[in-house]
Design a protein around this motif. Structure first.
Motif, PDB file in Angstrom:
ATOM      1  N   MET A   8       0.855  -1.192   0.000  1.00 55.33           N
ATOM      2  CA  MET A   8       0.000   0.000   0.000  1.00 55.33           C
ATOM      3  C   MET A   8       0.890   1.240   0.000  1.00 55.33           C
ATOM      4  O   MET A   8       1.908   1.295   0.687  1.00 55.33           O
ATOM      5  N   VAL A   9       0.484   2.226  -0.790  1.00 54.67           N
ATOM      6  CA  VAL A   9       1.191   3.504  -0.858  1.00 54.67           C
ATOM      7  C   VAL A   9       0.231   4.597  -0.395  1.00 54.67           C
ATOM      8  O   VAL A   9      -0.908   4.660  -0.871  1.00 54.67           O
ATOM      9  N   VAL A  10       0.671   5.432   0.532  1.00 54.34           N
ATOM     10  CA  VAL A  10      -0.128   6.559   1.022  1.00 54.34           C
ATOM     11  C   VAL A  10       0.517   7.838   0.497  1.00 54.34           C
ATOM     12  O   VAL A  10       1.677   8.136   0.810  1.00 54.34           O
ATOM     13  N   ALA A  11      -0.219   8.578  -0.339  1.00 56.93           N
ATOM     14  CA  ALA A  11       0.287   9.818  -0.930  1.00 56.93           C
ATOM     15  C   ALA A  11      -0.498  10.991  -0.370  1.00 56.93           C
ATOM     16  O   ALA A  11      -1.728  10.948  -0.299  1.00 56.93           O
ATOM     17  N   THR A  12       0.208  12.040   0.035  1.00 52.48           N
ATOM     18  CA  THR A  12      -0.407  13.225   0.626  1.00 52.48           C
ATOM     19  C   THR A  12      -0.393  14.357  -0.393  1.00 52.48           C
ATOM     20  O   THR A  12       0.664  14.678  -0.948  1.00 52.48           O
ATOM     21  N   HIS A  13      -1.562  14.959  -0.631  1.00 47.02           N
ATOM     22  CA  HIS A  13      -1.681  16.095  -1.533  1.00 47.02           C
ATOM     23  C   HIS A  13      -1.553  17.387  -0.722  1.00 47.02           C
ATOM     24  O   HIS A  13      -2.371  17.658   0.159  1.00 47.02           O
ATOM     25  N   LEU A  14      -0.547  18.165  -1.068  1.00 43.71           N
ATOM     26  CA  LEU A  14      -0.338  19.445  -0.398  1.00 43.71           C
ATOM     27  C   LEU A  14      -0.664  20.633  -1.284  1.00 43.71           C
ATOM     28  O   LEU A  14      -0.549  21.778  -0.839  1.00 43.71           O
ATOM     29  N   ASP A  15      -1.069  20.376  -2.545  1.00 47.03           N
ATOM     30  CA  ASP A  15      -1.323  21.461  -3.496  1.00 47.03           C
ATOM     31  C   ASP A  15      -2.781  21.885  -3.506  1.00 47.03           C
ATOM     32  O   ASP A  15      -3.243  22.519  -4.432  1.00 47.03           O
ATOM     33  N   ARG A  16      -3.519  21.521  -2.487  1.00 52.19           N
ATOM     34  CA  ARG A  16      -4.912  21.922  -2.375  1.00 52.19           C
ATOM     35  C   ARG A  16      -5.136  22.631  -1.042  1.00 52.19           C
ATOM     36  O   ARG A  16      -4.313  22.540  -0.129  1.00 52.19           O
ATOM     37  N   GLU A  17      -6.259  23.351  -0.954  1.00 50.89           N
ATOM     38  CA  GLU A  17      -6.555  24.050   0.299  1.00 50.89           C
ATOM     39  C   GLU A  17      -6.799  23.064   1.436  1.00 50.89           C
ATOM     40  O   GLU A  17      -6.509  23.350   2.589  1.00 50.89           O
ATOM     41  N   HIS A  18      -7.385  21.913   1.119  1.00 54.41           N
ATOM     42  CA  HIS A  18      -7.605  20.891   2.135  1.00 54.41           C
ATOM     43  C   HIS A  18      -6.582  19.771   1.929  1.00 54.41           C
ATOM     44  O   HIS A  18      -6.551  19.121   0.897  1.00 54.41           O
ATOM     45  N   ILE A  19      -5.695  19.576   2.900  1.00 57.68           N
ATOM     46  CA  ILE A  19      -4.678  18.545   2.813  1.00 57.68           C
ATOM     47  C   ILE A  19      -5.352  17.188   3.018  1.00 57.68           C
ATOM     48  O   ILE A  19      -6.112  16.983   3.962  1.00 57.68           O
ATOM     49  N   HIS A  20      -5.073  16.240   2.116  1.00 60.19           N
ATOM     50  CA  HIS A  20      -5.733  14.934   2.178  1.00 60.19           C
ATOM     51  C   HIS A  20      -4.778  13.864   1.659  1.00 60.19           C
ATOM     52  O   HIS A  20      -3.794  14.158   0.993  1.00 60.19           O
ATOM     53  N   ASN A  21      -5.110  12.617   1.969  1.00 61.13           N
ATOM     54  CA  ASN A  21      -4.305  11.470   1.580  1.00 61.13           C
ATOM     55  C   ASN A  21      -5.036  10.640   0.534  1.00 61.13           C
ATOM     56  O   ASN A  21      -6.271  10.587   0.507  1.00 61.13           O
TER      57      ASN A  21
ATOM     58  N   THR B 188      -4.840   3.171  10.264  1.00 62.19           N
ATOM     59  CA  THR B 188      -3.451   2.921   9.888  1.00 62.19           C
ATOM     60  C   THR B 188      -2.755   4.217   9.505  1.00 62.19           C
ATOM     61  O   THR B 188      -1.590   4.461   9.883  1.00 62.19           O
ATOM     62  N   SER B 189      -3.437   5.088   8.769  1.00 61.52           N
ATOM     63  CA  SER B 189      -2.859   6.373   8.391  1.00 61.52           C
ATOM     64  C   SER B 189      -2.583   7.241   9.617  1.00 61.52           C
ATOM     65  O   SER B 189      -1.526   7.873   9.720  1.00 61.52           O
ATOM     66  N   ASP B 190      -3.522   7.262  10.563  1.00 61.36           N
ATOM     67  CA  ASP B 190      -3.305   8.043  11.796  1.00 61.36           C
ATOM     68  C   ASP B 190      -2.120   7.499  12.594  1.00 61.36           C
ATOM     69  O   ASP B 190      -1.334   8.272  13.171  1.00 61.36           O
ATOM     70  N   GLN B 191      -1.973   6.183  12.619  1.00 65.46           N
ATOM     71  CA  GLN B 191      -0.867   5.588  13.356  1.00 65.46           C
ATOM     72  C   GLN B 191       0.477   5.964  12.742  1.00 65.46           C
ATOM     73  O   GLN B 191       1.443   6.307  13.455  1.00 65.46           O
ATOM     74  N   LEU B 192       0.543   5.950  11.390  1.00 62.99           N
ATOM     75  CA  LEU B 192       1.785   6.345  10.733  1.00 62.99           C
ATOM     76  C   LEU B 192       2.102   7.822  10.983  1.00 62.99           C
ATOM     77  O   LEU B 192       3.269   8.201  11.163  1.00 62.99           O
TER      78      LEU B 192
END
Length: 325
Positions: free
Chosen positions: A1-14, A42-46
């Motif tokens: 599994m790959v978790v990618a975070t988007h920072l180019d938007r007003e709302h940060i999301h995975n 799992t995302s919160d734990q990481l």
């Protein structure tokens, strides 16, 4: 599994990227509430392990489908928007909650009372809870909006001043064929002028109002080329198809020339211009095909919505008056 975070938007999301079939046991991934909650944990734990922030108390809200969101972004009508407008109109005409329910039923809605108020639009099979339309459409909010109404004081309307306008009224040119058919249908949908038919008679046209933009584009095409008959429509289709074939052959030649001479820079703008023209012609050709399919359906709708002719009172015969000497 790959978790990618988007920072180019007003709302940060995975975003989660995973293989839907397990390589261990070959089982298929089941997307449900429990698996979604597990991925969130799992995302919160990481995030906690790497010292990143975690939303401890996320806001509870109702999501909407992508089609509904896209239609709202483009300003197109949706079923939820149509229900909101009808509910707002019923609230504006009501001074009691019972009047509001009665107004909904007069509009053709089926109303189901219980823990939550649910309505079923005319022509639909499923009920929709009013609270899903927004915070202003819960039962408490609707009652509060109705209580805010006050009967307006009855005042005699001022008589408008008489104006004498002298101008020559010319008889407008009468449309025929497809153009008359589409303009009459758009008139019945209530988008050209104030409709003469009552809302109850126009209730079945709610499905057609959703397709209003498509009918407008078709009407513009018919007016642009003055298409009134099937023969004229077929001739226009043949002309568009022949022009489209010629542009495709021209583009193929440019592609061949560019492959032979990659350093030639004058070919790319020409190819881009031809692609735009091909796109426009294909859209027009597709619209002609839709007119062929929608024309008989619109004619059938007009037959179903035809109103009975008004009753004409016969003029009374004038009795001969006896002259008195």
């Amino acid at each position: 599994m790959v978790v990618a975070t988007h920072l180019d938007r007003e709302h940060i999301h995975n975003h989660f990227v995973l293989n839907s079939v397990s390589f261990l046991d070959g089982k298929k991934y089941n997307d449900c509430k429990s698996t979604c909650a597990l991925m969130r944990q799992t995302s919160d734990q990481l995030c906690r392990e790497h010292g990143l922030s975690v939303i401890e108390e996320p806001e509870q809200g109702r999501t909407m489908s992508y089609d509904t969101w896209e239609a709202q972004q483009k300003g197109k009508p949706t079923w939820y928007g149509q229900i909101r407008r009808d509910v707002d109109a019923c609230i504006a005409r009501a001074f009691l909650f019972e009047h509001f329910l009665s107004n909904l039923k007069k509009q053709g809605y089926a109303v189901k009372l219980g823990k939550y108020i649910a309505v079923r639009p005319p022509g639909k099979e499923r009920f929709v809870r009013l609270k899903t339309l927004g915070d202003d459409y819960t039962e408490e909010a609707i009652r509060e909006r109705i209580r805010a109404h006050e009967p307006p004081p009855r005042r005699p309307a001022p008589r408008p001043a008489l104006k004498q306008n002298y101008r020559i009224q010319r008889k407008p040119r009468k449309l025929t064929g497809f153009r008359a058919l589409y303009f009459h249908y758009l008139y019945l949908l209530g988008k050209l002028k104030k409709p003469t038919a009552s809302p109850r008679r126009r209730r079945y046209m709610t499905d057609e109002i959703i397709k209003f933009d498509r009918y407008v584009e078709q009407a513009k095409l018919l007016m642009k080329y003055r298409i009134d008959t099937w023969e004229q429509l077929s001739m226009r289709e043949e002309a568009v198809q022949s022009e489209l074939d010629a542009l495709c052959r021209q583009r193929k030649g440019l592609y061949t020339a560019r492959r032979k001479n990659p350093t030639e820079t004058d070919l790319s703008p020409a190819i881009l211009s031809i692609n735009q023209s091909i796109k426009t012609l294909r859209r027009e050709l597709k619209m002609c095909g839709r007119i062929e399919a929608d024309g008989p359906a619109i004619r059938q709708k007009l037959r179903e919505s035809s109103l009975p002719p008004p009753k004409v009172k016969q003029a009374e015969k004038h009795r001969p008056r006896k002259w008195q000497r």
